[in-house]
Each structure stands twice: as structure tokens, then as C-alpha cells.
Design an enzyme around this catalytic site. Structure first.
Site, PDB file in Angstrom:
ATOM      1  N   GLU A   1      -7.100  -6.795  -3.190  1.00  0.00           N
ATOM      2  CA  GLU A   1      -6.649  -5.421  -3.010  1.00  0.00           C
ATOM      3  C   GLU A   1      -5.146  -5.419  -3.272  1.00  0.00           C
ATOM      4  O   GLU A   1      -4.705  -5.166  -4.364  1.00  0.00           O
ATOM      5  CB  GLU A   1      -6.983  -4.932  -1.605  1.00  0.00           C
ATOM      6  CG  GLU A   1      -6.636  -3.469  -1.386  1.00  0.00           C
ATOM      7  CD  GLU A   1      -6.745  -3.083   0.064  1.00  0.00           C
ATOM      8  OE1 GLU A   1      -7.149  -1.940   0.327  1.00  0.00           O
ATOM      9  OE2 GLU A   1      -6.405  -3.901   0.933  1.00  0.00           O
TER      10      GLU A   1
ATOM     11  N   GLU B   1       0.829  -1.205   0.000  1.00  0.00           N
ATOM     12  CA  GLU B   1       0.000   0.000   0.000  1.00  0.00           C
ATOM     13  C   GLU B   1       0.868   1.262   0.000  1.00  0.00           C
ATOM     14  O   GLU B   1       0.855   2.060   0.937  1.00  0.00           O
ATOM     15  CB  GLU B   1      -0.959  -0.039   1.184  1.00  0.00           C
ATOM     16  CG  GLU B   1      -1.960  -1.181   1.051  1.00  0.00           C
ATOM     17  CD  GLU B   1      -2.957  -1.262   2.188  1.00  0.00           C
ATOM     18  OE1 GLU B   1      -2.846  -0.476   3.152  1.00  0.00           O
ATOM     19  OE2 GLU B   1      -3.860  -2.117   2.125  1.00  0.00           O
TER      20      GLU B   1
ATOM     21  N   GLU C   1      -5.591  -6.906   1.782  1.00  0.00           N
ATOM     22  CA  GLU C   1      -4.359  -7.012   2.586  1.00  0.00           C
ATOM     23  C   GLU C   1      -3.686  -8.386   2.471  1.00  0.00           C
ATOM     24  O   GLU C   1      -2.824  -8.716   3.283  1.00  0.00           O
ATOM     25  CB  GLU C   1      -4.595  -6.685   4.071  1.00  0.00           C
ATOM     26  CG  GLU C   1      -5.013  -5.263   4.349  1.00  0.00           C
ATOM     27  CD  GLU C   1      -6.513  -5.097   4.297  1.00  0.00           C
ATOM     28  OE1 GLU C   1      -6.983  -3.978   3.997  1.00  0.00           O
ATOM     29  OE2 GLU C   1      -7.243  -6.076   4.564  1.00  0.00           O
TER      30      GLU C   1
ATOM     31  N   GLU D   1      -9.306   3.940  -0.655  1.00  0.00           N
ATOM     32  CA  GLU D   1      -9.408   4.337   0.742  1.00  0.00           C
ATOM     33  C   GLU D   1      -8.347   5.362   1.126  1.00  0.00           C
ATOM     34  O   GLU D   1      -8.575   6.212   1.995  1.00  0.00           O
ATOM     35  CB  GLU D   1      -9.314   3.110   1.647  1.00  0.00           C
ATOM     36  CG  GLU D   1      -7.992   2.361   1.555  1.00  0.00           C
ATOM     37  CD  GLU D   1      -7.978   1.088   2.385  1.00  0.00           C
ATOM     38  OE1 GLU D   1      -8.960   0.843   3.100  1.00  0.00           O
ATOM     39  OE2 GLU D   1      -6.983   0.344   2.306  1.00  0.00           O
TER      40      GLU D   1
ATOM     41  N   ASN E   1       1.748   2.502   7.746  1.00  0.00           N
ATOM     42  CA  ASN E   1       0.730   1.488   7.501  1.00  0.00           C
ATOM     43  C   ASN E   1       0.519   0.627   8.745  1.00  0.00           C
ATOM     44  O   ASN E   1       1.341   0.599   9.659  1.00  0.00           O
ATOM     45  CB  ASN E   1       1.148   0.614   6.318  1.00  0.00           C
ATOM     46  CG  ASN E   1       0.002  -0.200   5.756  1.00  0.00           C
ATOM     47  OD1 ASN E   1      -0.344  -1.234   6.307  1.00  0.00           O
ATOM     48  ND2 ASN E   1      -0.592   0.275   4.683  1.00  0.00           N
ATOM     49  N   SER E   2      -0.585  -0.104   8.779  1.00  0.00           N
ATOM     50  CA  SER E   2      -0.907  -0.939   9.942  1.00  0.00           C
ATOM     51  C   SER E   2       0.084  -2.075  10.142  1.00  0.00           C
ATOM     52  O   SER E   2       0.243  -2.586  11.240  1.00  0.00           O
ATOM     53  CB  SER E   2      -2.318  -1.516   9.804  1.00  0.00           C
ATOM     54  OG  SER E   2      -2.401  -2.346   8.656  1.00  0.00           O
TER      55      SER E   2
ATOM     56  N   HIS F   1     -18.620  -9.767   4.679  1.00  0.00           N
ATOM     57  CA  HIS F   1     -17.330  -9.180   5.026  1.00  0.00           C
ATOM     58  C   HIS F   1     -16.727  -9.950   6.185  1.00  0.00           C
ATOM     59  O   HIS F   1     -17.357 -10.101   7.235  1.00  0.00           O
ATOM     60  CB  HIS F   1     -17.481  -7.707   5.422  1.00  0.00           C
ATOM     61  CG  HIS F   1     -16.173  -7.050   5.746  1.00  0.00           C
ATOM     62  ND1 HIS F   1     -15.935  -6.393   6.925  1.00  0.00           N
ATOM     63  CD2 HIS F   1     -15.011  -6.975   5.037  1.00  0.00           C
ATOM     64  CE1 HIS F   1     -14.692  -5.917   6.929  1.00  0.00           C
ATOM     65  NE2 HIS F   1     -14.114  -6.260   5.796  1.00  0.00           N
ATOM     66  N   HIS F   2     -15.508 -10.463   5.979  1.00  0.00           N
ATOM     67  CA  HIS F   2     -14.757 -11.160   7.019  1.00  0.00           C
ATOM     68  C   HIS F   2     -13.437 -10.437   7.240  1.00  0.00           C
ATOM     69  O   HIS F   2     -12.460 -10.661   6.522  1.00  0.00           O
ATOM     70  CB  HIS F   2     -14.456 -12.609   6.605  1.00  0.00           C
ATOM     71  CG  HIS F   2     -15.646 -13.495   6.586  1.00  0.00           C
ATOM     72  ND1 HIS F   2     -15.634 -14.733   5.968  1.00  0.00           N
ATOM     73  CD2 HIS F   2     -16.889 -13.350   7.094  1.00  0.00           C
ATOM     74  CE1 HIS F   2     -16.819 -15.307   6.099  1.00  0.00           C
ATOM     75  NE2 HIS F   2     -17.599 -14.476   6.781  1.00  0.00           N
ATOM     76  N   GLU F   3     -13.394  -9.536   8.194  1.00  0.00           N
ATOM     77  CA  GLU F   3     -12.120  -8.932   8.588  1.00  0.00           C
ATOM     78  C   GLU F   3     -11.496  -9.820   9.652  1.00  0.00           C
ATOM     79  O   GLU F   3     -12.046  -9.983  10.737  1.00  0.00           O
ATOM     80  CB  GLU F   3     -12.321  -7.514   9.128  1.00  0.00           C
ATOM     81  CG  GLU F   3     -11.064  -6.874   9.676  1.00  0.00           C
ATOM     82  CD  GLU F   3      -9.899  -6.914   8.699  1.00  0.00           C
ATOM     83  OE1 GLU F   3      -8.898  -7.611   9.005  1.00  0.00           O
ATOM     84  OE2 GLU F   3      -9.987  -6.271   7.632  1.00  0.00           O
TER      85      GLU F   3
END
Length: 711
Positions: free
Chosen positions: A512, A178, A494, A518, A203-204, A423-425
Site C-alpha cells: 500500500e 497516506e 502501512e 479506502e 492519520n493513525s 489477513h494479518h493486521e
């Protein structure tokens, strides 16, 4: 399909002689030889110009701690003798389940080099497939007594460049792609990474590994007009490859993602590595139209693909990204516990986005405008402390918040001819996701969900693993294959960068794995970003970029000070330029209602194609592409530009002779500009036929979109 063996030799008397294979049209030549020390070496040319100077191949092995302490591991780097080689040709045309074209030709000449290392009695094969537009090479390890299990310390595949090329790159990182693309000479990579190391930590999850490391797909341009792209294909049961540059020799070398203890790969023979690919042409359009990565993957393994379908969707997402809504349901608890926290006893925070009423509004909007699905993020319990804690047990992927009526909403959506997208985060807790995966997919089957957006934000659990390691690549693959058993399409965020596996598993409809829309809410991306991604990230497969933001100045409707670095028509163009079978109308319904005439293009545009023609292309500058909608005579054209104004010349030579088309043109107004006047556009209508030509001015950060409906 045909494969013809042209040459075969066994136990050649002149083991040091070079072997050569050319592409079917003769443009690309690859030569293989062994150095004086017996190290495998190749070189590559295109129309007589050097693409790769002599470049070495090989692998260093690590000592397996379970092996005898007296055993010394011998590297697979040199000391080889050629035992045989074979050259053959292959030509087939196959049909993708979805794609940019209805058919894809897979035509190459292949050279197989069989090698033996006398000191260890080990055998390996190096295989080259040479196309008119590039080549792929891989290592193959047949099952054998002396090479059964082994551990890779490092793979040393080289790509020796012939000059200080212009490179379009992002830093090598084990966890994320990213980033914005940099444009420098090869020798400028180190200065930028050294300068921006602190910025890269924003970034995370980030792990930049070298001051001269870059990620694939790496795009380059030479001073004499060659476009070169290095990537990989079919990365299965293996770590993701990066590239590290030796500035003195201008040689890139493969750099694999390690596991938690630094090992690069655990192998059991028989085994084939992923393909290492080099795409080359003197026409930038070939970088976008040639299907090298897909062709190097195995054919589709799903017998019945009727349930896989390209999809346009909207969703409860952008509000949360911008900051006007939240994923979490309550502010009462500093932390929550899976299966323990009682949400019926807490006060809703009033900003939760995934409410029954809000989702119902999106369902109505989708039904009214011909969108097939509605994504809903933040529907399930656990979001209050999901991020930043390396929390193992985060979500169960089946328990909705009290204000999300999962049964009612699915019934309501189906009554409107719309489906909800799951959605599965995972919050990167892979152990937790695998534990709940089967129940989560069963819930989806129960309610008629047929697509899931997965997410892997944060540092990976098992702790110490990286997003792109062998273990994680095996996890992503397992999710795709398990989803196929449940007739579920996967859109992974991710996750590792794609390498064409969507040919084999076409339920992998999107990824992605790059800096998406975003980031326009997090400070923005440079305008040329979307004119770079098709040359780089999209080489391995489509991206869920989430285009279509019309209200580009976020402070007009929120407290977010950012703005989208694109004009409104530039956003429309992305539905053509950023190919994907999964396309989101990412803005809010009320914003589309304000610009309903422009939204008509999103209603009309297809996301599956019978034909695609790249009309103009230059990395980071501009792309113009025409696509023919699947099963129709209708065409759509999109053009996107970067930092500079560009006048696109659209020659309608691709249209059917004798047909006339109703043409709607969505273009930047004369005074449009992504910073000063991003929403200035005009729409015109005319009749177009084969041979007509349009010149369309694109603003800075702008673009255009055209629909051509056959009369």
C-alpha cells in the site's frame, strides 16, 4: 550479460581532476570531483541541460556510546583524496517473475570512485550507474580496520536543482505516505506544510518532520520541459530516505528516518547504502516506462518461483471501510485479552463481516467470475480493542472467531477453484507479530493459503520506533524472506514505501504505502490522485490500490456521506493505469451484479503482461497505457484523467500487423462527471487493426478501458 572495463587508474597524480561518465546513448552525463576541502561532489546533465548543479556527498557520524570516551568520531564529509577510479559498461536483459514487460534491459555505464581520508586512514567508494534515462549513486564501505562499526548521525546527499521547478509532492513523514499530492513551485512547499500541519495529524500515525521536507518518489517538471524524479532503490538494512529543501539554494538533501533515540543507522562493514536515484527525460512517458529502480536491485534470490502468481481477488473489506460491517465479533467487552477472553460466552454484535455465510457468498462470486482469491479481514480474535491503545499482545493470527469456520471455508473455496487470502493486521505491534510469525505461516500452509495481506496501523511497538526506520525496514524484509520459505506471497499495508526489492524477492507482490481507495470512504481524494501515483509512489513497486468501486455515491447504500472521486469508467481504467500484479475487485458482489456489462472488463483484464506502451502521459493530468496480456495476443488499453476533461488519442500502432481484434470500449457517457453523473457510461464494440486511431473523451475524474481480443 557483459561488463567491460574501459578505464582504470590507481594513485592518480592529479587527484583533484574531475571524472566523467556518460550514459550509453550519451544523453545523461555525471561528473564527479573533490572540492578544495576534499568533499565529494557530483553534477548531472541531460542532453546538455542541467539536472543537478554541483551537489555535495557525505555522511556525519555519531559517537557510539560503547566506544572509548576518549574517542572522537570523525565525519565522512570531507578531507578525502581520490586513490583510484574505474569506468565500465554493463548490458543485460533479464526476465521478471511478473511485471509490465516480459523482459527488462539493464544497460548502464558505471563509474567507481575510490576515496581515502588520510586523517583517519578510512576508505570509501562512491559508485555511479548512469542510464539513458537517469542515474543511481551509492556509498560503499569496504571492511577495514579503521571503519568496522559506525553509527550514522545524518546522511548529506544533495540534489541541487537548477530552478524553481514545479513539484508534485507529499510532506516528509516518518510514519505514513497516506496524503494527497500537492502541486506547487519548490518555494511553495513550506507555505503548504505550515498551513496544513494540523490536518496532517488526522492519520493513525503521523510524524511530519520539517516545513520543507517531502517524501520520495518526488516528481518535478522544469520550465524548459524536463521531467525529474528523485527516489531511492534497494533500501536494505537502512532507514528510508526523505528529502529536505533549502529554499535559498533550491537544494534537496537526504533526511533519513531516525530510530527511537534519534540515530539514523547502525552499520557494520562491508556495507553498501541504498541507491539514490535521479530519473530524467523530456518525455513524461519515460517516467512511467523506465525501470531504473528495479534495475538497481539485485537479481531474484528465490530459486523456484513457480508458486508466485499474479492474482485478481475480491474480499470482505469494503463493507467495513464504509461502515456497514465491523471487524469485531462482539460489543460485550470493553477490552479483550489474547488467549484469555472466552468468545463462546459473549453475544455476537450482528455486524461482524467475516462470518462463514458471508465469506461463502464471496467465494461463490469469485468462482463465478474468474477471480482467484478472496481476502477476509476480521476473521481472527482480538479486534474489539485492537486500535489506539499501544497494546503489545493483540492478535495471535491463528485463532478464528466462533462464526468463522476456517477449515470448512478453505475446503469450500478449494472445491470451487478459489483460495482464501490471509489477513494479518499487526496493529503496529511488531514484537507481537514476530513472536507469532512462524505459527501464523504454518497455519497458512496447513489450509492452503498462499498470500497474506499484512497491516501496520498505529504507532510502532517497540515504542518510539517509526514505520520507516532501519529496525522496521529490517522487519518488513524479514517477513518477506520468511514468507518465501513458506511459499507465501506478501501484500504489505502501512509498511515502508517500496524501493524495487520486488525484483529480488518477487513474492512481495504488493504494497500500500500511499493513500488508497479506502480514503474515498473517509472524505475522498482529489481526482488527479490516481494520475499522480504512477509518477511517484509506483516508481518503487506496484500498489494494492483496491480499485473497481462502481457504486460511487456511498450514501445510496450506507450511512456514509462520502463519494468516490471518479466515474465508473475511471475505476475500470485503474486496472491498467495503476499497474499491479495484485488487483482487487473492491466493491460488493451485489453492486457488480447491477452493472454486469461493465464488470465484464474486470473479468477479462489481465494482471500480468508481456508488453506495455505508455501512449500519453502528463503528471496529474492524464495517462493512457496499452498492455499485452502475458502469453496471449490480447491487448488492453486504459486511460485516466484528473480534474479536467481530456480527449485521449489512441493510436493502435502497437498491434500486430495483419491481425484483427474484437474491440470492446468502455467509456464515459457524454454527460458523465465524477461529481454530477459518475455512473454514466456506454459500451461499444468494433473491429480494430494496426494503424487505426480512436479519439475518446474522458470526463472530469473519468477514464476509459478497452479490451482487444485477437481473432
Amino acid at each position: 550479460m557483459k561488463r567491460i572495463s574501459l578505464l582504470a587508474f590507481a594513485l592518480l597524480p592529479l587527484l583533484a581532476m574531475a571524472q566523467t561518465v556518460t550514459s550509453p546513448n550519451g544523453n545523461v552525463t555525471v561528473k564527479f570531483s573533490l572540492s578544495e576541502s576534499g568533499q565529494p561532489t557530483y553534477e548531472m546533465t541531460y542532453k546538455g541541460k542541467t539536472v543537478c548543479k554541483p551537489s555535495h556527498l557525505g555522511l556525519k557520524l555519531a559517537k557510539d556510546k560503547h566506544a572509548s570516551k576518549f574517542m572522537q568520531e570523525t565525519d565522512l564529509m570531507d578531507g578525502f583524496k581520490e586513490t583510484s577510479h574505474n569506468i565500465s559498461t554493463f548490458d543485460e536483459t533479464w526476465k521478471p517473475v511478473w511485471g509490465e514487460t516480459a523482459t527488462i534491459r539493464n544497460n548502464y555505464n558505471e563509474m567507481q570512485i575510490d576515496l581515502n581520508q588520510p586523517s583517519t586512514s578510512r576508505n570509501i567508494t562512491i559508485r555511479f550507474r548512469v542510464y539513458d534515462y537517469g542515474m543511481g549513486l551509492r556509498y560503499e564501505f569496504p571492511q577495514q580496520q579503521e571503519l568496522n562499526y559506525f553509527v550514522i548521525k545524518e546522511e548529506h546527499t544533495q540534489f541541487a536543482m537548477n530552478g524553481n521547478h514545479t513539484a508534485y509532492w507529499i510532506p516528509g513523514d516518518y510514519d505514513t505516505q497516506e496524503y494527497e499530492y500537492q502541486i506547487t513551485p519548490l518555494t511553495g512547499i513550506k507555505d503548504v506544510i505550515s498551513r496544513d500541519r494540523e490536518k496532517y495529524k488526522s492519520n493513525s500515525s503521523t510524524t511530519v518532520f520539517s516545513d520543507t521536507g517531502v517524501q520520495t518518489s518526488l516528481q518535478m517538471k522544469t520550465n524548459d520541459g524536463l521531467y525529474i524524479n528523485i527516489h531511492e532503490a534497494a533500501c536494505i538494512d537502512y532507514p528510508t530516505m526523505h528529502l529536505n529543501l533549502n529554499e535559498e539554494t533550491l537544494t534537496f538533501e537526504s533526511w533519513l528516518t531516525p530510530d527511537a533515540v534519534g540515530r539514523k543507522g547502525f552499520i557494520q562493514t562491508p556495507f553498501n547504502t541504498p541507491w539514490r536515484t535521479v530519473l530524467v527525460s523530456d518525455d513524461a512517458r519515460d517516467m512511467l516506462s523506465c525501470k531504473l529502480t528495479l534495475n538497481l536491485n539485485e537479481p531474484c534470490k528465490i530459486e523456484d518461483t513457480s508458486w508466485i502468481h499474479p492474482t485478481k481477488y475480491c474480499g470482505v473489506w469494503w463493507n467495513m471501510i464504509v461502515g456497514t460491517k465491523t471487524w469485531s465479533y462482539t460489543d460485550d467487552y470493553p477490552s479483550v485479552r489474547l488467549g484469555v477472553t472466552d468468545y463462546s460466552k459473549c453475544k455476537p454484535n450482528g455486524t461482524h463481516g467475516a462470518t462463514t455465510s458471508e465469506v461463502k457468498r464471496y467465494i461463490d462470486f469469485a468462482a463465478k467470475n474468474g477471480l482467484q482469491e478472496v481476502l477476509v479481514e476480521g476473521w481472527n480474535t482480538g479486534w474489539e480493542d485492537w486500535f489506539g491503545h499501544q497494546k503489545l499482545d493483540v492478535f495471535d493470527f491463528v485463532t478464528p472467531y466462533p462464526d468463522f469456520d476456517i477449515k470448512y471455508l478453505n475446503e469450500y473455496a478449494h472445491s470451487k477453484g478459489v483460495k482464501l487470502m490471509m489477513h494479518h493486521e499487526t496493529s503496529a505491534s511488531v514484537l507481537n507479530y514476530e513472536r507469532h510469525l512462524e505459527n501464523a505461516f504454518r497455519l497458512m500452509n496447513k489450509y492452503g493459503y498462499d498470500a497474506v495481506k499484512t497491516g501496520y496501523v498505529g504507532d510502532i511497538i517497540p515504542r518510539g520506533e517509526y514505520h520507516y526506520s532501519q529496525l522496521m525496514n529490517n522487519h518488513y524484509q524479514r517477513v518477506v524472506e520468511e514468507a518465501a520459505k513458506h511459499h507465501i506471497m506478501v501484500n504489505a499495508h502501512e509498511a515502508t514505501r517500496p524501493t524495487g526489492i520486488c525484483r529480488t524477492w518477487p513474492n512481495l507482490v504488493g504494497n500500500e504505502s500511499a493513500r488508497g481507495t479506502e480514503y474515498e470512504a473517509f472524505g475522498g481524494s482529489v481526482p488527479y490522485h490516481t494520475v499522480m501515483l504512477p509518477f511517484t509512489r509506483l516508481q518503487g513497486g506496484p500498489m494494492d490500490y483496491t480499485p473497481g468501486i462502481f457504486e460511487t455515491k456511498l450514501s445510496d447504500w450506507s450511512q456514509n456521506p462520502s463519494f468516490v472521486h471518479s466515474t465508473l469508467c475511471g475505476q475500470l481504467s485503474l486496472y491498467l493505469v495503476m499497474y499491479s500484479p495484485l488487483q482487487m475487485a473492491a466493491d460488493l458482489p451485489e453492486h457488480y451484479e447491477k452493472y454486469d456489462d461493465a464488470f465484464q472488463f474486470i473479468r477479462d483484464v489481465a494482471c500480468d503482461w508481456d508488453d506495455s506502451r505508455y501512449l500519453e502521459a502528463e503528471p496529474a493530468k492524464y495517462i493512457t497505457v496499452a498492455r499485452k496480456a502475458k502469453g496471449t495476443d490480447n491487448w488492453f488499453v486504459g486511460g485516466k484523467t484528473g480534474e479536467e476533461v481530456h480527449t485521449a488519442v489512441v493510436k493502435f500502432d502497437f498491434l500486430d500487423k495483419g491481425k484483427r481484434y474484437d474491440c470492446a470500449i468502455y467509456q464515459d457517457a457524454p454527460d458523465a462527471d465524477y461529481e454530477k453523473n459518475p455512473k454514466a457510461y456506454r459500451i461499444s464494440h468494433r473491429t480494430i487493426k494496426k494503424g487505426d486511431v480512436l479519439k475518446i473523451k474522458e470526463a472530469r475524474g473519468g477514464g476509459f478501458a478497452i479490451s482487444l481480443m485477437a481473432k
